[in-house]
Design an enzyme around this catalytic site. Structure first.
Site, short mmCIF file in Angstrom:
data_model
loop_
_atom_site.label_atom_id
_atom_site.label_comp_id
_atom_site.label_asym_id
_atom_site.label_seq_id
_atom_site.Cartn_x
_atom_site.Cartn_y
_atom_site.Cartn_z
N LYS A 119 -62.46 42.22 56.28
CA LYS A 119 -61.19 42.85 56.67
C LYS A 119 -60.22 42.96 55.51
CE LYS A 119 -61.35 42.01 61.60
NZ LYS A 119 -60.91 41.19 62.71
N LYS A 211 -71.83 48.05 62.23
CA LYS A 211 -71.45 47.64 63.58
C LYS A 211 -70.57 48.71 64.22
CE LYS A 211 -68.39 44.50 63.82
NZ LYS A 211 -67.51 43.35 63.73
N LYS A 214 -63.81 49.51 66.20
CA LYS A 214 -62.61 50.25 66.61
C LYS A 214 -62.07 51.07 65.45
CE LYS A 214 -61.27 46.38 69.56
NZ LYS A 214 -60.46 45.18 69.67
P1 TYM Z 1 -62.52 41.76 68.83
O1 TYM Z 1 -61.25 42.19 69.47
O2 TYM Z 1 -62.89 42.28 67.49
O3 TYM Z 1 -63.72 42.06 69.79
C1 TYM Z 1 -63.72 41.64 71.14
C2 TYM Z 1 -65.11 41.21 71.58
O4 TYM Z 1 -66.03 42.29 71.40
C3 TYM Z 1 -67.14 41.85 70.65
N1 TYM Z 1 -67.63 42.96 69.83
C4 TYM Z 1 -68.89 43.40 69.85
N2 TYM Z 1 -69.97 43.00 70.54
C5 TYM Z 1 -71.12 43.68 70.33
N3 TYM Z 1 -71.23 44.73 69.46
C6 TYM Z 1 -70.17 45.16 68.75
N4 TYM Z 1 -70.28 46.20 67.94
C7 TYM Z 1 -68.93 44.49 68.93
N5 TYM Z 1 -67.69 44.66 68.40
C8 TYM Z 1 -66.92 43.71 68.96
C9 TYM Z 1 -66.61 40.72 69.79
O5 TYM Z 1 -67.64 39.87 69.34
C10 TYM Z 1 -65.66 40.05 70.75
O6 TYM Z 1 -66.36 39.17 71.60
N6 TYM Z 1 -61.64 37.17 67.08
C11 TYM Z 1 -61.92 37.92 68.27
C12 TYM Z 1 -60.86 37.79 69.33
C13 TYM Z 1 -60.51 36.39 69.70
C14 TYM Z 1 -61.28 35.50 70.47
C15 TYM Z 1 -60.50 34.32 70.60
C16 TYM Z 1 -62.55 35.59 71.03
C17 TYM Z 1 -59.33 35.76 69.40
N7 TYM Z 1 -59.34 34.52 69.95
C18 TYM Z 1 -60.99 33.20 71.29
C19 TYM Z 1 -63.01 34.46 71.72
C20 TYM Z 1 -62.26 33.31 71.85
C21 TYM Z 1 -62.04 39.39 67.90
O7 TYM Z 1 -61.58 39.82 66.90
O8 TYM Z 1 -62.60 40.16 68.83
#
Ligand code: TYM
Length: 348
Positions: A119, A211, A214
């Site tokens: 990032k 991957k 967004k």
């Molecule tokens: P974020 O917002 O990037 O993504 C949310 C969830 O979607 C999953 N994900 C994917 N799974 C499969 N294939 C993909 N291409 C893909 N892109 C995203 C992510 O693995 C995630 O589960 N750090 C986290 C948010 C967070 C969080 C937490 C998660 C903050 N605090 C506590 C769990 C527990 C994040 O950036 O997710």
């Protein structure tokens, strides 16, 4: 407060463009886990602002993006009466515990985080301090509720390992106080990541090595949860593939990332294994497989998209869900912080 035995916590950032990866990697699992676990699902708005405005949309978009994730939770079938749905910034204890974890986690641990490197890119000096400390806030999210299970996609694995490291160091550093105050041998649990099924890493539809995300500049790279049926079908039709038919065995997908991705998506959407999908489509051309996948995707996603649109047209209801969820989350969070501050020795 006793350590819960089966509590789930997970979160999604309100950065817009919720996509099929978020849905299959995370949201579908959330819905399934609420049957067997006490669940807390967060819209992690404090995490969203760790990146530049261009990534999360800036102040004009934050509320809309927060409602978008909430609407997706509701539309997918998370029951706000049974589970807690809330946005992180309404429960300030997340930031408070994150500060304490800034003092537990080591620089060396955070320096190893691959998501920070991705990032921050080349211009690391210009990344926010928040982006560097992001995993500590994530550990705080989870451990504030002493969650035992965290369903996520594959990309969050390293952050969850760090969460366990933080929990272990805290438990170890403060072991005498934890015991004296009657919490037994460990205050924080060793949270289990739940990274399962055929779609833990959904790839871009334009490039099987990247991957689905967004922030990809190409809209054709992802199916978003607000795409209509025609758009979903078009994106699958245009998805990059190779010229060979689908292989007869799973091994045949090893060197074919685009084909493997579409098979994984089909499996996850249909609730089958990848073996079963290959059993049905092995030897068939993409001209047969892609229309079948498009029909399935439309069948599964159109109702979610329809419900999301309905919720987004009713922001008062969505905001009410977040407010109620925040009150319930805060009740747990305040109690944890009281105990943690006692353990550390703060005068109160
Ligand atoms: P974020 O917002 O990037 O993504 C949310 C969830 O979607 C999953 N994900 C994917 N799974 C499969 N294939 C993909 N291409 C893909 N892109 C995203 C992510 O693995 C995630 O589960 N750090 C986290 C948010 C967070 C969080 C937490 C998660 C903050 N605090 C506590 C769990 C527990 C994040 O950036 O997710």
């Amino acid at each position: 407060m006793a350590q819960p035995s089966n509590r789930v916590f997970s979160g999604i950032q309100p950065t817009g463009n919720l996509h099929l990866g978020n849905y299959l990697g995370a949201i579908v699992k959330f819905v399934a886990m609420q049957e067997s676990h006490e669940c807390i699902f967060c819209v992690v708005d404090l995490h969203a602002i760790t990146q530049p405005f261009a990534v999360w949309g800036g102040p004009e978009k934050l509320a809309d993006h927060t409602r978008e994730v909430t609407a997706a939770y509701l539309a997918a079938g998370i029951d706000p009466k049974k589970s807690i749905i809330f946005n992180q910034s309404q429960v300030i204890e997340h930031a408070e515990l994150a500060w304490l974890f800034n003092c537990v986690a080591r620089m060396g641990w955070l320096n190893r985080m691959t998501q920070f490197k991705e990032k921050a890119g080349k211009d690391r000096e210009n990344a926010s301090v928040g982006l560097f400390a992001y995993p500590n806030l994530m550990a705080a999210d989870i451990l504030l509720y002493r969650a035992t299970h965290v369903p996520v996609g594959d990309d969050q694995k390293q952050h969850l390992e760090l969460t366990r490291d933080i929990a272990a160091k805290f438990n170890n550093d403060f072991a005498p106080q934890i015991a004296t105050l009657g919490h037994g041998e460990a205050y924080f649990p060793m949270t289990e990541p739940v990274i399962e099924g055929p779609a833990t890493r959904v790839m871009s539809l334009r490039d099987g090595a990247k991957k689905m995300s967004k922030s990809d500049p190409s809209d054709l790279s992802r199916i978003t949860l607000t795409d209509d049926a025609d758009t979903i079908a078009k994106k699958i039709r245009k998805a990059k593939t190779d010229p060979a038919p689908l292989p007869e065995t799973l091994d045949g997908l090893a060197e074919r990332p685009e084909a493997a991705n579409l098979v994984g998506i089909y499996a996850a959407l249909s609730g089958q294994t990848r073996e079963q999908v290959i059993g049905e489509f092995g030897g068939k051309e993409f001209s047969t497989f892609k229309p079948a996948l498009a029909d399935l995707a439309v069948e599964k996603l159109a109702p979610v998209s329809g419900e999301m649109t309905r919720y987004l047209a009713d922001p008062a209801t969505v905001d009410g869900v977040l407010r109620d969820g925040s009150d319930r989350a805060r009740a747990i969070a305040v109690e944890t912080m009281r105990e943690v501050k006692d353990i550390i020795g703060f005068l109160s």
